[in-house]
Motif scaffolding. Structure first.
Motif, mmCIF file in Angstrom:
data_model
loop_
_atom_site.group_PDB
_atom_site.id
_atom_site.type_symbol
_atom_site.label_atom_id
_atom_site.label_comp_id
_atom_site.label_asym_id
_atom_site.label_seq_id
_atom_site.Cartn_x
_atom_site.Cartn_y
_atom_site.Cartn_z
ATOM 1 N N GLY A 13 0.836 -1.193 0.000
ATOM 2 C CA GLY A 13 0.000 0.000 0.000
ATOM 3 C C GLY A 13 0.872 1.245 0.000
ATOM 4 N N ARG A 14 0.249 2.389 0.109
ATOM 5 C CA ARG A 14 0.993 3.652 0.098
ATOM 6 C C ARG A 14 1.046 4.212 1.509
ATOM 7 N NH1 ARG A 14 1.042 4.631 -5.382
ATOM 8 N NH2 ARG A 14 -0.844 4.079 -6.492
ATOM 9 N N ARG A 15 2.166 4.853 1.835
ATOM 10 C CA ARG A 15 2.274 5.537 3.113
ATOM 11 C C ARG A 15 3.353 6.597 3.026
ATOM 12 N NH1 ARG A 15 4.726 0.906 7.021
ATOM 13 N NH2 ARG A 15 3.476 -0.450 5.750
ATOM 14 N N TRP A 16 3.216 7.615 3.861
ATOM 15 C CA TRP A 16 4.212 8.674 3.920
ATOM 16 C C TRP A 16 5.446 8.134 4.634
ATOM 17 C CZ3 TRP A 16 3.740 13.292 1.571
ATOM 18 C CH2 TRP A 16 2.477 13.658 1.141
ATOM 19 N N TRP A 17 6.615 8.479 4.093
ATOM 20 C CA TRP A 17 7.857 8.030 4.707
ATOM 21 C C TRP A 17 8.972 8.956 4.262
ATOM 22 C CZ3 TRP A 17 7.820 4.853 8.593
ATOM 23 C CH2 TRP A 17 8.988 4.266 9.044
ATOM 24 N N MET A 18 10.120 8.809 4.880
ATOM 25 C CA MET A 18 11.256 9.666 4.534
ATOM 26 C C MET A 18 11.738 9.379 3.115
ATOM 27 S SD MET A 18 13.403 9.602 8.073
ATOM 28 C CE MET A 18 13.059 7.894 8.455
ATOM 29 N N TRP A 117 -11.629 -1.513 -5.008
ATOM 30 C CA TRP A 117 -10.439 -2.317 -4.710
ATOM 31 C C TRP A 117 -9.365 -1.453 -4.055
ATOM 32 C CZ3 TRP A 117 -13.242 -6.016 -4.815
ATOM 33 C CH2 TRP A 117 -13.770 -6.659 -5.901
ATOM 34 N N LEU A 118 -9.163 -0.239 -4.571
ATOM 35 C CA LEU A 118 -8.167 0.666 -3.997
ATOM 36 C C LEU A 118 -8.507 0.976 -2.541
ATOM 37 C CD1 LEU A 118 -5.678 2.451 -4.494
ATOM 38 C CD2 LEU A 118 -7.252 4.265 -5.185
ATOM 39 N N TYR A 119 -9.757 1.287 -2.281
ATOM 40 C CA TYR A 119 -10.193 1.583 -0.921
ATOM 41 C C TYR A 119 -9.960 0.389 0.012
ATOM 42 C CZ TYR A 119 -13.281 2.634 2.997
ATOM 43 O OH TYR A 119 -13.784 2.833 4.256
ATOM 44 N N LEU A 120 -10.390 -0.803 -0.402
ATOM 45 C CA LEU A 120 -10.240 -1.993 0.441
ATOM 46 C C LEU A 120 -8.774 -2.318 0.694
ATOM 47 C CD1 LEU A 120 -13.008 -4.345 -0.982
ATOM 48 C CD2 LEU A 120 -12.992 -3.152 1.215
ATOM 49 N N ARG A 121 -7.947 -2.224 -0.338
ATOM 50 C CA ARG A 121 -6.528 -2.551 -0.158
ATOM 51 C C ARG A 121 -5.827 -1.549 0.744
ATOM 52 N NH1 ARG A 121 -6.283 -4.354 -6.201
ATOM 53 N NH2 ARG A 121 -6.285 -6.606 -5.922
ATOM 54 N N GLU A 122 -6.108 -0.272 0.559
ATOM 55 C CA GLU A 122 -5.416 0.735 1.362
ATOM 56 C C GLU A 122 -5.843 0.728 2.825
ATOM 57 O OE1 GLU A 122 -5.859 4.513 -0.558
ATOM 58 O OE2 GLU A 122 -4.196 4.099 -1.938
ATOM 59 N N PHE A 124 -7.860 -1.973 4.499
ATOM 60 C CA PHE A 124 -8.138 -3.221 5.192
ATOM 61 C C PHE A 124 -7.259 -4.408 4.788
ATOM 62 C CE2 PHE A 124 -12.160 -0.850 4.879
ATOM 63 C CZ PHE A 124 -12.376 -0.616 6.218
ATOM 64 N N LEU A 125 -6.774 -4.446 3.565
ATOM 65 C CA LEU A 125 -6.127 -5.659 3.077
ATOM 66 C C LEU A 125 -4.612 -5.547 2.902
ATOM 67 C CD1 LEU A 125 -8.839 -6.610 0.446
ATOM 68 C CD2 LEU A 125 -8.565 -7.514 2.758
ATOM 69 N N SER A 126 -4.040 -4.358 3.030
ATOM 70 C CA SER A 126 -2.594 -4.193 2.884
ATOM 71 C C SER A 126 -1.898 -4.288 4.238
ATOM 72 C CB SER A 126 -2.270 -2.839 2.254
ATOM 73 O OG SER A 126 -2.695 -2.820 0.929
#
Length: 141
Positions: A13-18, A117-122, A124-126
């Motif tokens: 999934g996507r997340r903020w990181w350095m 699918w994008l909503y579920l993966r980001e 609940f499923l990632s």
């Protein structure tokens, strides 16, 4: 209408990181998975889904039969889908109350189910590790 794979070899999934570094996260190298087949009516938000162990023409035919059984009497559904091989196979059994309409090639943005699918993966499923197939099914359902 579309389908999505959920399984042990997922994505982070996507997340903020350095910048320049990878975020820490869980990883699983196993390959068990299940597939969520879903059809959504964007205007009303009503949806129908089915979780199956694989994708194939037979699985798609089963999905369409189950979907058609949920339709009100004297209702005809137009199902928009992509050009996956099992969507266009010669031996696909399409109920009389359903008409299939293919999207143009390379245009997933036109399919509203892709946003689901994008909503579920980001959310609940990632970033999850599923210990077994039952855990995958529980997450999908």
């Amino acid at each position: 209408m579309d389908e999505a794979r959920v399984g042990q070899k997922g994505r982070s999934g996507r997340r903020w990181w350095m910048r320049g570094q990878r975020p820490a996260g869980r990883c699983d190298g196993r390959f068990q998975s299940a597939y969520i087949f879903a059809a959504v009516e964007p205007q009303t938000g009503s949806a129908f889904g089915l979780v199956l162990p694989h994708v194939s023409t037979e699985a798609m035919s089963l999905f369409l039969a189950q979907f058609a059984a949920t339709l009100e009497p004297d209702t005809h559904a137009v199902v928009v889908l992509d050009g996956a091989g099992w969507h266009i196979a010669k031996d696909l059994r399409v109920p009389d109350t359903v008409t299939l309409v293919r999207l143009p090639a390379y245009s997933p943005e036109l399919n509203p189910v892709e946003r689901i699918w994008l909503y579920l993966r980001e959310r609940f499923l990632s970033a999850r590790v599923f210990p077994d197939y039952k855990a995958i099914l529980d997450a999908c359902c």
